[in-house]
Write a protein that holds these residues in place. Structure first.
Motif, mmCIF file in Angstrom:
data_model
loop_
_atom_site.group_PDB
_atom_site.id
_atom_site.type_symbol
_atom_site.label_atom_id
_atom_site.label_comp_id
_atom_site.label_asym_id
_atom_site.label_seq_id
_atom_site.Cartn_x
_atom_site.Cartn_y
_atom_site.Cartn_z
ATOM 1 N N GLY A 71 39.697 45.070 131.662
ATOM 2 C CA GLY A 71 40.795 45.303 130.730
ATOM 3 C C GLY A 71 40.537 46.542 129.896
ATOM 4 N N ARG A 72 41.515 46.864 129.084
ATOM 5 C CA ARG A 72 41.426 48.029 128.194
ATOM 6 C C ARG A 72 41.694 47.599 126.757
ATOM 7 N NH1 ARG A 72 40.300 53.196 130.740
ATOM 8 N NH2 ARG A 72 40.634 52.843 132.969
ATOM 9 N N VAL A 73 40.964 48.200 125.836
ATOM 10 C CA VAL A 73 41.195 47.960 124.413
ATOM 11 C C VAL A 73 42.526 48.604 124.036
ATOM 12 C CG1 VAL A 73 40.371 48.404 122.071
ATOM 13 C CG2 VAL A 73 38.753 47.795 123.877
ATOM 14 N N MET A 74 43.427 47.824 123.422
ATOM 15 C CA MET A 74 44.780 48.292 123.152
ATOM 16 C C MET A 74 45.006 48.725 121.717
ATOM 17 S SD MET A 74 45.996 48.007 126.135
ATOM 18 C CE MET A 74 47.745 48.252 125.885
ATOM 19 N N GLN A 75 44.097 48.358 120.814
ATOM 20 C CA GLN A 75 44.205 48.748 119.416
ATOM 21 C C GLN A 75 42.878 49.348 118.966
ATOM 22 O OE1 GLN A 75 46.858 48.624 117.316
ATOM 23 N NE2 GLN A 75 48.225 47.739 118.863
ATOM 24 N N PRO A 76 42.894 50.488 118.264
ATOM 25 C CA PRO A 76 41.629 51.072 117.803
ATOM 26 C C PRO A 76 40.957 50.175 116.766
ATOM 27 C CG PRO A 76 43.485 52.181 116.767
ATOM 28 C CD PRO A 76 44.066 51.242 117.794
ATOM 29 N N VAL A 77 39.637 50.271 116.705
ATOM 30 C CA VAL A 77 38.865 49.471 115.750
ATOM 31 C C VAL A 77 38.182 50.432 114.782
ATOM 32 C CG1 VAL A 77 37.027 47.775 115.436
ATOM 33 C CG2 VAL A 77 38.501 47.678 117.469
ATOM 34 N N TYR A 78 38.405 50.210 113.488
ATOM 35 C CA TYR A 78 37.832 51.042 112.426
ATOM 36 C C TYR A 78 36.886 50.209 111.574
ATOM 37 C CZ TYR A 78 41.305 54.766 113.184
ATOM 38 O OH TYR A 78 42.066 55.759 113.714
ATOM 39 N N PRO A 86 37.663 53.310 120.277
ATOM 40 C CA PRO A 86 38.989 53.885 120.480
ATOM 41 C C PRO A 86 39.811 53.086 121.484
ATOM 42 C CG PRO A 86 37.387 55.091 121.760
ATOM 43 C CD PRO A 86 36.613 54.042 120.998
ATOM 44 N N VAL A 87 41.106 53.351 121.503
ATOM 45 C CA VAL A 87 41.985 52.787 122.518
ATOM 46 C C VAL A 87 41.542 53.294 123.886
ATOM 47 C CG1 VAL A 87 44.350 52.769 123.399
ATOM 48 C CG2 VAL A 87 43.933 52.562 120.947
ATOM 49 N N GLY A 88 41.538 52.399 124.855
ATOM 50 C CA GLY A 88 41.153 52.787 126.210
ATOM 51 C C GLY A 88 39.743 52.417 126.590
ATOM 52 N N ALA A 89 38.922 51.967 125.631
ATOM 53 C CA ALA A 89 37.584 51.504 125.986
ATOM 54 C C ALA A 89 37.705 50.368 127.006
ATOM 55 C CB ALA A 89 36.836 51.030 124.749
ATOM 56 N N ASN A 179 53.194 52.350 123.634
ATOM 57 C CA ASN A 179 53.602 52.689 125.002
ATOM 58 C C ASN A 179 52.527 53.495 125.717
ATOM 59 O OD1 ASN A 179 56.073 51.390 124.653
ATOM 60 N ND2 ASN A 179 57.109 53.246 123.957
ATOM 61 N N ASN A 180 51.876 54.401 124.996
ATOM 62 C CA ASN A 180 50.800 55.183 125.603
ATOM 63 C C ASN A 180 49.622 54.290 125.983
ATOM 64 O OD1 ASN A 180 52.182 57.625 125.399
ATOM 65 N ND2 ASN A 180 51.330 58.091 123.376
ATOM 66 N N ALA A 181 49.331 53.314 125.116
ATOM 67 C CA ALA A 181 48.248 52.383 125.435
ATOM 68 C C ALA A 181 48.593 51.538 126.663
ATOM 69 C CB ALA A 181 47.951 51.477 124.229
ATOM 70 N N MET A 182 49.862 51.130 126.779
ATOM 71 C CA MET A 182 50.277 50.307 127.907
ATOM 72 C C MET A 182 50.294 51.086 129.217
ATOM 73 S SD MET A 182 50.617 47.225 126.999
ATOM 74 C CE MET A 182 51.396 46.607 128.494
ATOM 75 N N LYS A 183 50.311 52.417 129.149
ATOM 76 C CA LYS A 183 50.275 53.215 130.377
ATOM 77 C C LYS A 183 48.948 53.065 131.113
ATOM 78 C CE LYS A 183 53.595 56.729 128.853
ATOM 79 N NZ LYS A 183 53.799 58.151 128.473
ATOM 80 N N GLN A 184 47.930 52.559 130.418
ATOM 81 C CA GLN A 184 46.645 52.320 131.068
ATOM 82 C C GLN A 184 46.699 51.104 131.984
ATOM 83 O OE1 GLN A 184 43.347 53.365 127.893
ATOM 84 N NE2 GLN A 184 44.926 52.086 126.991
ATOM 85 N N VAL A 185 47.759 50.305 131.844
ATOM 86 C CA VAL A 185 47.903 49.081 132.615
ATOM 87 C C VAL A 185 48.698 49.380 133.882
ATOM 88 C CG1 VAL A 185 48.887 46.764 132.622
ATOM 89 C CG2 VAL A 185 47.785 47.651 130.560
ATOM 90 N N GLY A 212 48.622 43.444 132.164
ATOM 91 C CA GLY A 212 49.216 43.541 130.839
ATOM 92 C C GLY A 212 49.040 42.295 130.000
ATOM 93 N N THR A 213 48.500 41.218 130.591
ATOM 94 C CA THR A 213 48.222 40.015 129.805
ATOM 95 C C THR A 213 47.228 40.375 128.703
ATOM 96 O OG1 THR A 213 48.632 38.576 131.697
ATOM 97 C CG2 THR A 213 47.338 37.661 129.878
ATOM 98 N N LEU A 214 47.585 40.045 127.470
ATOM 99 C CA LEU A 214 46.812 40.491 126.302
ATOM 100 C C LEU A 214 45.995 39.340 125.732
ATOM 101 C CD1 LEU A 214 46.562 43.119 124.532
ATOM 102 C CD2 LEU A 214 48.138 42.013 122.958
ATOM 103 N N TYR A 215 44.707 39.576 125.561
ATOM 104 C CA TYR A 215 43.789 38.592 124.986
ATOM 105 C C TYR A 215 43.238 39.114 123.665
ATOM 106 C CZ TYR A 215 43.753 36.442 129.645
ATOM 107 O OH TYR A 215 44.121 35.851 130.828
ATOM 108 N N SER A 216 43.072 38.199 122.722
ATOM 109 C CA SER A 216 42.381 38.500 121.472
ATOM 110 C C SER A 216 40.974 37.933 121.572
ATOM 111 C CB SER A 216 43.121 37.885 120.275
ATOM 112 O OG SER A 216 44.364 38.521 120.077
#
Length: 459
Positions: A71-78, A86-89, A179-185, A212-216
């Protein structure tokens, strides 16, 4: 005599020039030196309990425990004001559990011509790879209620041609980022989706977890990224008033459900990204937002869906200072199946799916065929009626006995059930599980004065 006068004049010129040069480079006696900015060390540690949003980047066929997933990280972590993930990890893991299907569920599915009902599937992620190739071991648990295909729902704009305000412009940016993050899917095309739907209608069919199934994934152990030194002049703006139209990204800490959450229930969220005013840090990541449920309505019969409206009225800074705010919900992540809609005032409701008209029309059409007379449709009447009522058993009985009375009864039952489920039955509830991502806009609000303790101090 003349040469002596010229030598004295030349000496005087050199001496006066030296004095002027020293005066030019020397500070003025009245200028006081600026005090040095005080350094503060901030640990760049993601605490346990922080949620990572991870979306599967390709569909996975459910075969056995241990099946690999990515999977890909969809939200950046600060952490505070520093981006650490970053997004995309890339996150890697596996299917960790496939639950058995209860006998009652299997029997009911068989009556509806489904011999392979879906299993409940658990997954886990155990490694994270940053864009620079650096791997990080993950110890995380999947939040219950996650594992859905999610979309970003934004507030309705009644005037489509109106000049966009600052909040609307920032929401456009938030949608673009999503939308840019979802393009990785690897989202399936229409033909692929059609084939998946067709295969799912067969009596025996494979089970898939959609791309595209999203897990927390909540961290059970902290992640350490070292530390950074910041100076007090960079922290001086913390707690000041954000410009009107500021938008913050936050995660919900309080699960909400329109069926069980009462009005005035306390709600809490946490900023997942810092808020800057140009170069000034206004609110660091980890700042808390506190509010309440302003309006709630449970789903009712006649397919009336649930509604929920919340508002955040307080900001809790990292040093514990509490300040009043005026906010409005501008965007929220929601299960695609809920068809959630966000109004301009921040209220969320579930809207009816347009496909209910198609499914009901198909059922009613079969019901009309099943209730037709022998001279109209011949043997199709009992068969269609049986399929409308109880797919498999209805089909078998319809073919075996070819009773038109049976066809009429099954047709009436099948058509009535479809109308009840889609128009007369209970509607859908609004459900926001823990760690739901929200976009919250700030309006005109009370100024946030500087806190009384060191703004660089963290708890």
């Amino acid at each position: 005599m003349v040469s002596r006068v010229l030598a004295m004049a030349f000496f005087f010129w050199i001496f006066s020039g030296s004095l002027l040069a020293q005066a030019a480079i020397s500070p003025l006696p009245s200028a006081s030196p600026q005090p040095p900015s005080e350094p503060h060390t901030i640990a760049l540690t993601i605490p346990a309990g922080t949620s990572l949003q991870i979306a599967l980047d390709k569909e996975v066929r459910v075969r056995k425990v241990g099946e690999p997933i990515t999977g890909r990280v969809m939200q950046p972590v600060y952490v505070f004001d520093r981006l650490v993930i970053p997004v995309g990890a890339v996150a890697t893991g596996r299917i960790s559990r496939i639950d058995a299907i209860p006998a009652r569920t299997r029997a009911l599915s068989a009556l509806n011509a489904d011999f392979t009902p879906s299993h409940k599937v658990d997954v886990e992620f155990d490694e994270l790879t940053l864009p620079d190739g650096h791997p990080i071991a993950l110890h995380a648990t999947i939040v219950p209620g996650s594992g859905q295909v999610i979309r970003l729902v934004t507030a309705d704009q009644h005037k489509k041609n109106a000049v966009k305000d600052a909040t609307t412009q920032k929401m456009d940016q938030a949608r673009a980022q999503w939308n840019n993050a979802m393009k990785q899917v690897e989202a399936p095309g229409r033909m692929h989706r059609f084939m998946r739907y067709a295969v799912a209608q067969l009596p025996a069919h494979p089970q898939y977890i959609d791309a595209g199934t999203l897990y927390s994934a909540e961290l059970s152990q902290p992640l350490d990224f070292g530390s950074e030194v910041v100076y007090s002049d960079r922290l001086s703006a913390i707690g000041t008033q954000p410009p009107p139209g500021s938008l913050v990204h936050a995660v919900l800490l309080t699960p909400l459900n329109s069926a069980t959450t009462p009005k005035s229930f306390d709600v809490e969220a946490e900023l997942s990204q810092p808020l800057f005013d140009q170069e000034r840090l206004i609110l660091p990541a980890g700042t808390r937002l506190r509010g309440a449920v302003l309006q709630v309505r449970r789903a009712k019969s006649l397919h009336r869906n649930g509604q929920l409206r919340i508002s955040f009225r307080e900001v809790v800074l990292p040093n514990g200072a509490v300040q009043p705010v005026d906010t409005r919900l501008q965007g929220v992540q929601s299960d695609s199946a809920d068809n959630a809609q966000l109004d301009a005032e921040g209220g969320v409701k579930s809207t009816p799916s347009k496909t209910r008209y198609l499914s009901t029309g198909a059922s009613v059409g079969l019901a009309l065929i099943g209730s037709g007379g022998r001279n109209d449709v011949g043997d199709a009447s009992p068969i269609a009626g049986g399929v409308t009522g109880f797919k498999l058993i209805g089909l078998i009985v319809g073919v075996a006995f070819r009773s038109h009375t049976y066809g009429i009864l099954m047709s009436a039952y099948g058509g009535s059930r479809s109308i009840y489920n889609n128009f007369l039955g209970k509607g859908r509830e609004i459900v926001f599980p823990k760690d739901t991502v929200m976009e919250i806009g700030f309006g005109n609000r009370t100024s946030l004065p500087m806190p009384g303790v060191n703004p660089g101090e963290t708890k």
